[in-house]
Design a protein around this motif. Sequence first.
Motif, PDB file in Angstrom:
ATOM      1  N   PRO A   6       0.839  -1.205   0.000  1.00 33.44           N
ATOM      2  CA  PRO A   6       0.000   0.000   0.000  1.00 33.44           C
ATOM      3  C   PRO A   6       0.870   1.248   0.000  1.00 33.44           C
ATOM      4  N   PHE A   7       0.318   2.344  -0.567  1.00 32.19           N
ATOM      5  CA  PHE A   7       1.040   3.618  -0.600  1.00 32.19           C
ATOM      6  C   PHE A   7       1.174   4.162   0.817  1.00 32.19           C
ATOM      7  N   PRO A   8       2.282   4.841   1.075  1.00 32.11           N
ATOM      8  CA  PRO A   8       2.401   5.494   2.386  1.00 32.11           C
ATOM      9  C   PRO A   8       1.326   6.570   2.528  1.00 32.11           C
ATOM     10  N   GLY A  13      -2.349  11.289   0.960  1.00 33.73           N
ATOM     11  CA  GLY A  13      -2.771  12.654   1.270  1.00 33.73           C
ATOM     12  C   GLY A  13      -2.466  13.617   0.135  1.00 33.73           C
ATOM     13  N   LEU A  14      -1.293  13.453  -0.504  1.00 34.87           N
ATOM     14  CA  LEU A  14      -0.925  14.300  -1.627  1.00 34.87           C
ATOM     15  C   LEU A  14      -1.857  14.060  -2.813  1.00 34.87           C
ATOM     16  N   LYS A  15      -2.167  12.821  -3.098  1.00 38.95           N
ATOM     17  CA  LYS A  15      -3.091  12.501  -4.195  1.00 38.95           C
ATOM     18  C   LYS A  15      -4.469  13.104  -3.930  1.00 38.95           C
ATOM     19  N   SER A  19      -6.346  16.106  -6.094  1.00 35.62           N
ATOM     20  CA  SER A  19      -7.647  15.866  -6.733  1.00 35.62           C
ATOM     21  C   SER A  19      -8.559  17.090  -6.650  1.00 35.62           C
ATOM     22  N   TYR A  20      -8.286  18.012  -5.713  1.00 37.31           N
ATOM     23  CA  TYR A  20      -9.081  19.230  -5.579  1.00 37.31           C
ATOM     24  C   TYR A  20      -8.617  20.343  -6.515  1.00 37.31           C
TER      25      TYR A  20
END
Length: 183
Positions: A6-8, A13-15, A19-20
């Motif tokens: 899984p991604f850290p 959070g950055l992704k 997305s906003y």
Amino acid sequence: RYFAEPFPEAVVGLKQALSYLPTVFVLLVTLWDIWLWHLPGLQHLSKRPWIAGIWSATLLPTAESHIPAGGNRGPIEAYIVIKQTFWSIGVRQYTAESRSNSHATMLSEATGGSDSTLTYTYANQPRQELEHRRRPHLGTVAFDIVGLQPATVTGYYFTDRYTKGDMTLQLVDRSTGYADFAS
């Protein structure tokens, strides 16, 4: 290994924050188009004149104009309502006898960002009781705009009825909600 780790949490959070960005960008572009561009500090950056509002106009037909018998040889009183965003301009003109709506507008920089020319084509529709002496027509107007928030504008017009003349506009106020000459 068959399964990816899984991604850290930081990457997730950055992704999510990224997305906003499209929504924020659309909101900023919309605010710029409608409102921000003509604020005093930002208007100097955009170099686009703010001409929205209602203008009192005087039309002066030339002596060579082919005005039918009983027609108004001028000066002709009119009101011009200009609705404007950063990327669009709409013009409606009212006289006691007719109204005109713009179809194509172009704002072009004339010299170094301080002067502009607003050119537009329009369709004119006379009031029905006057159609016996005044037919619908097409025309073109060019306004010379000096400064970023002018109070006076000058220009000229010509029509497919073989009429032409000069126009002088005085800013009345920045409102645009008018339906006819009387209002």
